[in-house]
Enzyme design. Structure first.
Site, PDB file in Angstrom:
ATOM      1  N   SER A 166       0.828  -1.212   0.000  1.00  9.95           N
ATOM      2  CA  SER A 166       0.000   0.000   0.000  1.00  9.95           C
ATOM      3  C   SER A 166       0.858   1.257   0.000  1.00  9.95           C
ATOM      4  O   SER A 166       0.341   2.344  -0.249  1.00  9.95           O
ATOM      5  CB  SER A 166      -0.872   0.064   1.245  1.00  9.95           C
ATOM      6  OG  SER A 166      -1.309  -1.173   1.641  1.00  9.95           O
ATOM      7  N   GLU A 200      -5.064   0.137  -8.015  1.00  4.94           N
ATOM      8  CA  GLU A 200      -3.995   1.064  -8.403  1.00  4.94           C
ATOM      9  C   GLU A 200      -2.892   0.246  -9.058  1.00  4.94           C
ATOM     10  O   GLU A 200      -2.403  -0.723  -8.465  1.00  4.94           O
ATOM     11  CB  GLU A 200      -3.432   1.775  -7.172  1.00  4.94           C
ATOM     12  CG  GLU A 200      -4.147   3.050  -6.813  1.00  4.94           C
ATOM     13  CD  GLU A 200      -3.480   3.774  -5.637  1.00  4.94           C
ATOM     14  OE1 GLU A 200      -3.337   4.990  -5.686  1.00  4.94           O
ATOM     15  OE2 GLU A 200      -3.102   3.097  -4.657  1.00  4.94           O
ATOM     16  N   ASN A 256      -3.327   6.455  -0.898  1.00  9.80           N
ATOM     17  CA  ASN A 256      -2.871   6.493   0.487  1.00  9.80           C
ATOM     18  C   ASN A 256      -1.976   7.692   0.782  1.00  9.80           C
ATOM     19  O   ASN A 256      -1.882   8.142   1.922  1.00  9.80           O
ATOM     20  CB  ASN A 256      -2.162   5.184   0.845  1.00  9.80           C
ATOM     21  CG  ASN A 256      -3.179   4.094   1.186  1.00  9.80           C
ATOM     22  OD1 ASN A 256      -4.360   4.380   1.367  1.00  9.80           O
ATOM     23  ND2 ASN A 256      -2.732   2.861   1.266  1.00  9.80           N
ATOM     24  N   HIS A 292      -2.104  -2.531  -6.316  1.00  9.13           N
ATOM     25  CA  HIS A 292      -2.634  -2.200  -4.995  1.00  9.13           C
ATOM     26  C   HIS A 292      -4.150  -2.369  -4.976  1.00  9.13           C
ATOM     27  O   HIS A 292      -4.882  -1.553  -5.543  1.00  9.13           O
ATOM     28  CB  HIS A 292      -2.224  -0.761  -4.637  1.00  9.13           C
ATOM     29  CG  HIS A 292      -2.684  -0.344  -3.285  1.00  9.13           C
ATOM     30  ND1 HIS A 292      -2.932   0.959  -2.938  1.00  9.13           N
ATOM     31  CD2 HIS A 292      -2.944  -1.079  -2.176  1.00  9.13           C
ATOM     32  CE1 HIS A 292      -3.329   1.013  -1.684  1.00  9.13           C
ATOM     33  NE2 HIS A 292      -3.352  -0.210  -1.194  1.00  9.13           N
TER      34      HIS A 292
END
Ligand code: 3HC
Length: 698
Positions: A410, A443, A481, A431
């Site tokens: 992540s 992602e 993130n 991700h």
């Protein structure tokens, strides 16, 4: 008489005896923009004037009958003929007009057929009124004619869900008169001849009496107020369906007014932006590269993420080898996958009789060597660079040549992971978001040396899994993130300065988020953020304000939902705030000498959204996201961002760059380190530019 029209026209008329076949050919989806409508009108008028046609059959070229109005024309000045006027003209036609539909008949496409005097579906057809999904309601007679055919409850269901109704159901509901197999033109010709010979009856939908159902309308309103409190168009749609009890002309006026009201809302613009964003993100530099073959997947790690990824792949028809370190861990992984599949059966995503054959495509192993034949291997173990590097070094020796090696990290640096192998060109970040078999975002993190076909394989996997793949560059946290880490700090500053977790959550849920940040943190597990903060502690600049509240909760062992307590107390349902956690908050405020102040909900939303937009602007500026639309897609499909607001950067455009810059400058008086104006926003504020300009530019 042959074709009347040139190749550049979207409507062709072909005469076969007394049958006139009118073919719509406007690729890719036969959208009914103003010029197509004008051509249909001209062709119909010419046929009426000529008087030799006994029946007109409207059909279309391509895979889809019609996706409805041309969405790209919304917001532009309307051009005649308006869709409702054209459809009234069709219904009033003295020559019977029938519609023969294949693929999809959606929105204005279905409404065209509803105005015809009979409707024939070709097997595999799906029909629907998806307008509410883009902030509208059927605006060309759908709310008036559909309930006359199906009754009010079915019309409410179809118009409010926007779902695609299979042909067999449409036949049962009375939307279709016939369901046929065959090639569209041939079926159209047959059906037209059946009309001429009296074997297929025709009638005007407007002449069917509507059976009023006030109770169904009220029940729908009640449900919408509870479940979709933010949305305008579903309630407007109920009003329009209610008006179907009036004579058609009056009902159509109500429908038109409600449709135009919805057209003017920011929700409509936000939802249509979301529709295009989902498609725009596939436009990546590697899009013309050929993806590598993809049928056998390897997954390393049977925790929540690994099991979720394996489930998604099994549901998509891939075969999966799951690798774990011990028999116990492997058994836990397999049982999670089994539970996930059972859940998919319950949710109607998997046929009950397909559950065992789906599970049979799973191989479980404690030998990493068993991944040797996999086309793509995804590592999904816990976030530790050394562990991941070790796995990739071993994979390098095991994986077959040409296999794609992916990490589900992540936050961590994919370049560093790729460098642990002798084939960095084959390494990619993939991700997923938890639960990985449900959340639509993927992602695709492109390391510096990733080969274009490896990136293309990542996008092919996303498509195969029914996910929205978004290309992200390498940085701490990628697109989502990285932005999340930034705005969550603002949530903790609000908390420290006097707002409660429950107030912050409620304010943001009222704004439209599926869940506020503290509820989400409790759900994800507070220990996750704790580990992240510990990892980043050595890099934290001394001038950064740090709020230790979450760390203290973790020290108490309160990790949120998984331990029963976090910001909220999960021993009760619904979970109220957890009083000992509230005491920790007060104690930390006192320790820092902060006198708590009260925040209006609007200020909470304003600060939180400004923080999100600031970091999102930097992510675009740094080239981590290709376009603002990619940031919007990440938040819409992975972070519960309210779809009707279009995504953080679409929302930013509704505020304007100048307003955002002035907010940041105002807040910077309190904390000049945290609140800095991104250069991109500054430029946009000065030259009047918008994020949408950047989307259009590429
Ligand atoms: N108007 C303009 N463009 C449209 C369109 C529409 N109604 N529907 C699809 N497109 C475009 C897409 O943007 C895409 O363009 P791109 O290739 O440049 O990205 C292209 O057509 C192909 O679409 P998809 O990639 O979505 O193709 P799929 O095969 O996956 O899906 C579909 C086809 C199911 C028709 C899907 O595109 C869809 O759901 N379209 C929207 C349908 C809709 O909402 N219709 C209602 C319109 S509003 C209306 O009719 C108002 C009326 O009531 C008055």
């Amino acid at each position: 008489m042959g074709s009347e029209t040139g190749a550049d026209r979207a409507v062709r008329v072909e005469r076969v005896g007394r049958v006139a076949l009118l073919e719509i050919d406007n690729p890719p989806v036969n959208a009914l923009g103003s010029s197509v409508r004008a051509e249909i009108q001209a062709a119909l008028r010419a046929l009426q004037a000529e008087e030799s046609a006994g029946v007109i059959a409207i059909h279309s070229a391509g895979r889809t009958f019609s996706a409805g109005a041309d969405i790209r024309e919304f917001g532009k000045p309307p051009r005649a003929p308006a869709m409702p006027d054209l459809y009234d003209e069709i219904e009033a036609s003295a020559i019977p007009v029938i519609a023969v539909m294949q693929g999809m008949a959606l929105g204005g496409g279905l409404e065209l057929a509803l105005a015809c005097h009979a409707r024939i579906g070709i097997e595999g057809l799906k029909v629907g009124q998806p307008e509410v999904l883009i902030g509208l309601l059927p605006g060309a007679g759908g709310t008036q004619r559909l309930p006359r055919l199906t009754g009010v409850p079915a019309a409410l269901d179809i118009c409010l869900s926007g779902r695609k109704v299979p042909a067999e159901e449409a036949l049962k509901l009375g939307i279709l008169d016939r369901l046929e197999a065959g090639e569209t033109r041939a079926v159209a010709l047959d059906a037209a001849e059946a009309v001429l010979s009296g074997r297929l009856a025709t009638r005007r939908t407007s002449e069917i009496d509507l059976v009023a159902d006030p109770a169904a309308l009220e029940a729908a309103r009640d449900r919408l107020r509870r479940t979709q409190p933010h949305l305008v168009s579903p309630l407007a749609c109920v009003d329009a369906i209610e008006a179907a009890a009036l004579p058609l002309a009056e009902g159509l006026k109500v429908e038109r007014q409600r449709f135009l009201d919805c057209m003017d809302t920011p929700q409509r613009a936000g939802l249509i932006h979301a529709f295009f964003v989902e498609r725009a993100v596939a436009n990546v530099p590697e899009k013309s590269a050929t993806p590598r073959p993809l049928s056998a997947l390897g997954v390393i790690g049977g925790g929540t993420m690994g099991s979720g990824i394996a489930t998604a792949a099994l549901l998509a028809g891939l075969s999966v080898t799951l690798d774990e370190v011990s028999d116990e861990a492997l058994a836990r992984g397999v049982s999670t996958i089994t539970r996930n599949l059972d859940g998919a059966v319950k949710r109607g995503k998997l046929a009950a009789d397909a559950r065992d054959s789906t599970l049979a495509r799973l191989t479980a192993s404690t030998e990493m060597a068993d991944l040797g034949e996999a086309d793509l291997i995804i590592e999904a173990v816990f976030e530790n660079m050394e562990v991941k590097k070790d796995i990739f070094t071993r994979l390098d020796k095991i994986a077959k040549p040409g296999a794609v090696l992916a990490s589900n990290t992540s936050y961590l640096n994919i370049n560093e992971i790729a460098a642990a192998t002798s084939r960095p060109g084959d390494v990619l970040g993939l991700h997923f978001f938890s639960p990985a078999h449900v959340m639509r975002l993927l992602e695709i993190v492109v390391a510096d040396r990733a080969a274009p076909e490896v990136v293309a394989t990542g996008f092919a996997l996303a498509r195969r899994l029914g996910k929205v793949g978004v290309r992200a560059g390498v940085c701490d946290g990628f697109i989502g993130n990285r932005i999340l880490s930034h705005y969550l700090k603002e949530a903790t500053y609000l908390l420290m300065d006097g707002a409660s977790p429950a107030q912050i959550d409620r304010a943001l849920e009222d704004f439209g988020f599926a869940m506020g940040p503290f509820r989400v943190s409790d759900l994800a597990g507070l220990d996750i953020g704790w580990a992240e903060r510990k990892r980043k502690a050595p890099m934290r600049p001394p001038e950064e304000r740090y709020v230790p509240i979450a760390d203290v909760l973790c020290e108490h062992g309160w990790f949120g939902r998984k331990t029963g307590q976090g910001y909220y107390d999960y021993s009760q349902d619904p979970a109220p705030p957890y009083p000992p956690a509230m005491e920790v908050i007060e104690a930390e405020r006192a320790k820092a000498g902060i006198v708590p102040r009260s925040f209006p909900d609007e200020e909470i939303v304003e600060r939180y959204m400004t923080a999100m937009i600031s970091e999102a602007a930097r992510v675009v500026e740094d080239g981590i996201a290709l376009r603002p639309a990619d940031v919007d897609a990440v938040f819409l499909f992975g972070y519960g961002f309210p779809r009707f607001r279009g995504g953080p950067l679409h929302y930013a455009d509704t505020l304007g760059a100048a307003e955002i810059v002035s907010r940041i400058e105002r807040y910077a008086a309190e904390d000049p380190h945290y609140w800095q104006v991104p250069a991109l926003l500054r430029r946009m504020a000065e030259d009047g530019g918008s994020f949408d300009d950047l989307n259009r530019a590429g």
